[in-house]
Design an enzyme around this catalytic site. Structure first.
Site, PDB file in Angstrom:
ATOM      1  N   SER A 267     -26.182  46.568  17.591  1.00  0.00           N
ATOM      2  CA  SER A 267     -26.989  45.572  17.722  1.00  0.00           C
ATOM      3  C   SER A 267     -27.301  44.883  16.521  1.00  0.00           C
ATOM      4  CB  SER A 267     -28.293  46.237  18.054  1.00  0.00           C
ATOM      5  OG  SER A 267     -29.668  45.553  18.023  1.00  0.00           O
TER       6      SER A 267
ATOM      7  N   TYR B 268     -35.142  52.869  16.280  1.00  0.00           N
ATOM      8  CA  TYR B 268     -33.917  52.083  16.782  1.00  0.00           C
ATOM      9  C   TYR B 268     -33.018  51.468  15.800  1.00  0.00           C
ATOM     10  CZ  TYR B 268     -31.487  48.720  19.870  1.00  0.00           C
ATOM     11  OH  TYR B 268     -30.567  47.967  20.284  1.00  0.00           O
TER      12      TYR B 268
END
Length: 700
Positions: free
Chosen positions: A577, A590
């Site tokens: 990501s 995250y």
């Protein structure tokens, strides 16, 4: 029939109401599909059918006789109208006048295009003369196991006479071609009342002037042979009786899962091979039998069987009574090398001045006592079909050896078929393999938008795909869509929790058993959570770490194990990501886990390089379409973080990017394809950002 699995009578599926009103070509198609629907009648791609039809010549308007016959390379079970060649019978008959004799028979294939009716582009089969010169309107040529068991017996001619009397004749072995067509023509002239003929080591021809009667006759002759074998073999031990007992089903699969990647690595020198595992009762009866090695060494008889399964199988040294897989693995290299040497010796013994160069010398079929059969080929469908052909061969050997003595093709005849110049010409015309042909990919998070888009991209390039996900319903839905566009051969699914060592190991074992191993791992399983750090619970933190860090470690570790056994290199692609490089507010768990992924990839790139295992990363950003992580609280939480409603979040992400564009699953799939393919063969330890441009995530 000699195989208990074939004890059910053949079903006559002809529906007269459906056939009423069909043209003769349509009846031919109908008959062909019915015959091909039962593998006891003919194997995949085997046999052919024909009809002689009166049609108007497109130039003169005169009624002319046209031969409709299955074209080269077709399958009667799935053939469509465009799969038939059409040829003028008058011109086919004219070929008799220019035939120069058996030593020149191959040149006759070059004349078949000159006989084409109505500019039909379908290439005519080598068997066209066999159908043309039978003086009946409808002809079936099938490869039933029951008939080939007669055809492959030492006293084939006498058995044919015993079973069928004078209604079915017999012809000695002759390679398919123009000369065999002349033999059939002469037989019919000398035996006008015969309904068909058994071709030694080959198959069955039947004929009639009515399409329905021809179909009925074909079934009747095959059923007669099946019934005769049932009586003759009742109470007899197949293949000399069993000397091994089968392992339990789960142990058979576990053994295959360990052996297949090793064999696959050994036989993939020319191109990546795909494997297929079969442990049906038929196969187990054979591999466990006293006479298995003797019969296996004789090879197959029917040319169709032989072309798919090679001169003979490799029998793997394995004792199911004392199962030592490590010992078997230790000896595999020598066994495979010995097979190659034997194949090269066979080539040297049989080659002629104009023979094509030697082809891949590795075995196609591997027989393992107590376990089953492995087959390896350039793609999954071919590997599966090769296994089916060898099952046909097993049935033939069972029957022939039970009532007589099984006889394989003579070595020189087998070689002349395998290295037939006409067959070689067809091989040379095959399309170039797609870029991922023979590759096997395991994709975690495979049911989501990015996972399924990546699977589709890989399948489009010829790969086989194992979709792994924890959501069974979503997995099934994704698989159905992919199978509709590709085939059930190349798509498999497995439920896998990436945080479970056992589940991960089991998924790789399933992949090995289904496809032979793995070449590409796309680690994509994901979760997302958003909260200020003081509201981030330990459970939230640990869940992110378990799935996004530990999970990536576990699936990569198992991939490395398999890839090192195969010794063919490999590609690992992490879907990380933008947040792994650029911090975001209210997403510490995250972002930290995604950063861990990226650094893990760098570590693995160092470790994998000596074995040719490349590890790279794709960094997406804001992929909303089809993404499961956006279907939960993550979307609401991120919208709240940026002061947007749900509808405005995608526009927010688009506008914050440098290129002002949305990022789609297909964009990530394209990057994942690049990193898995040979286009990036010299890249490892790299990151590709697919985020429409984000200054904070520029790699430094």
């Amino acid at each position: 029939m000699p195989d208990a699995t074939q004890s059910q009578p053949l079903e006559n599926k002809w529906d007269e109401a459906r056939a009423e009103g069909m043209s003769e070509p349509e009846k031919l198609l109908y008959r062909s599909n019915l015959l091909g629907s039962d593998k006891r009648i003919t194997n995949y791609g085997g046999g052919n059918t024909s009809a002689k039809v009166m049609q108007d010549d497109p130039l003169t308007g005169d009624a002319v006789e046209v031969l409709w016959v299955k074209g080269s390379g077709g399958d009667v079970g799935s053939i469509k109208m465009e799969g038939f060649s059409t040829l003028y019978m008058e011109k086919l008959n004219a070929l008799r006048g220019i035939y120069r004799g058996v030593e020149f028979e191959d040149e006759m294939v070059g004349y078949l295009p000159h006989c084409t009716f109505n500019l039909n582009p379908r290439t005519a089969s080598i068997d066209t003369p066999l159908h043309a010169y039978v003086p009946k309107k409808h002809v079936d040529h099938m490869h039933p196991d029951a008939i080939i068991a007669i055809a492959a017996a030492k006293d084939s001619s006498a058995l044919t006479q015993q079973i069928f009397g004078n209604s079915i004749g017999w012809l000695p072995w002759k390679r398919p071609g123009y000369e065999l067509g002349r033999w059939l023509s002469d037989f019919c002239a000398e035996n006008p009342d015969a309904k068909g003929v058994v071709l030694e080591s080959h198959g069955l021809f039947t004929w009639d002037d009515d399409a329905r009667v021809c179909y009925d006759l074909t079934l009747e002759i095959i059923q007669t042979a099946m019934d005769w074998f049932a009586v003759q073999t009742e109470g007899k031990d197949a293949f000399g009786g069993a000397i091994h007992a089968s392992l339990p089903a789960d142990e058979r699969r576990a053994t295959a899962a360990r052996l297949m990647p090793a064999i696959r690595g050994m036989v993939s020198g020319v191109q990546h091979m795909v494997g297929h595992f079969t442990d049906s009762d038929t196969v187990l009866d054979f591999v466990n039998a006293q006479d298995m090695k003797r019969l296996a060494a004789l090879g197959t008889s029917c040319p169709d069987h032989f072309l798919r399964t090679k001169i003979c199988p490799l029998v793997v040294d394995f004792d199911p009574a004392n199962p030592d897989v490590d010992a078997t693995l230790a000896g595999l290299g020598d066994a495979v090398a010995e097979y190659r040497e034997g194949y090269r010796a066979y080539y040297d013994r049989c080659k002629k001045d104009d023979s094509p160069a030697i082809r891949d010398p590795n075995a196609v079929v591997y027989l393992i006592p107590g376990v089953g059969m492995l087959t390896f080929a350039k793609d999954k469908a071919t590997a599966r079909i090769s296994g089916e052909f060898y099952v046909n061969a097993i049935n033939v050997m069972r029957g022939a050896d039970a009532v007589s003595e099984y006889k394989g093709l003579p070595e020189q005849e087998a070689f002349d078929i395998e290295y037939w110049l006409l067959e070689d010409a067809k091989l040379q015309q095959m399309p170039k393999p797609r870029s991922l042909a023979g590759r096997v990919a395991l994709i975690t998070g495979g049911a989501g938008g990015i996972g399924s888009a990546t699977a589709e991209r890989y399948l489009r390039e010829g790969a086989c795909v194992m979709l792994a996900d924890i959501d069974d319903a979503a997995l099934a839905e994704a698989a159905v869509k992919l199978i509709e566009h590709y085939s059930p051969d190349v798509v498999r699914t497995v439920n896998m929790d990436v945080t479970s060592e056992d589940a991960v190991a089991a998924a790789y074992a399933d992949t090995a058993t289904e496809f032979g191993g793995v070449d590409i791992l796309v680690s994509n399983a994901g979760i997302a959570s958003s909260a200020p750090v003081e509201e981030t619970s330990l459970e939230m933190w640990n869940t992110n770490m378990a799935i996004l860090s530990t999970g990536y470690f576990l699936v990569s570790r198992e991939a490395f194990k398999v890839m090192k056994v195969q010794d063919m290199g490999g590609a690992v692609v992490f879907v990380a990501s933008k947040n792994g490089l650029a911090a975001s507010p209210n997403a510490s768990a995250y972002c930290t886990a995604k950063a861990s992924e990226i650094h893990l990839a760098r570590c693995l790139a160092l470790e994998g390089a000596p074995q040719g295992i490349r590890v790279n990363v794709v960094n997406p950003d804001a992929v909303l379409k089809g993404s499961k992580i956006w279907s939960g609280n993550w979307l609401k939480e991120r919208a709240s973080t940026y002061g947007k409603d749900k509808e405005g979040l995608e526009e927010h992400y688009r506008q914050r990017s440098l290129l002002k564009r949305s990022v789609l699953p297909e964009d990530i799939a394209e990057a994942a394809y690049f990193l898995a393919s040979d286009l990036s063969a010299k890249s490892t330890g790299n990151i590709i950002n697919v985020d429409a441009g984000n200054v904070q995530s520029f790699t430094r």
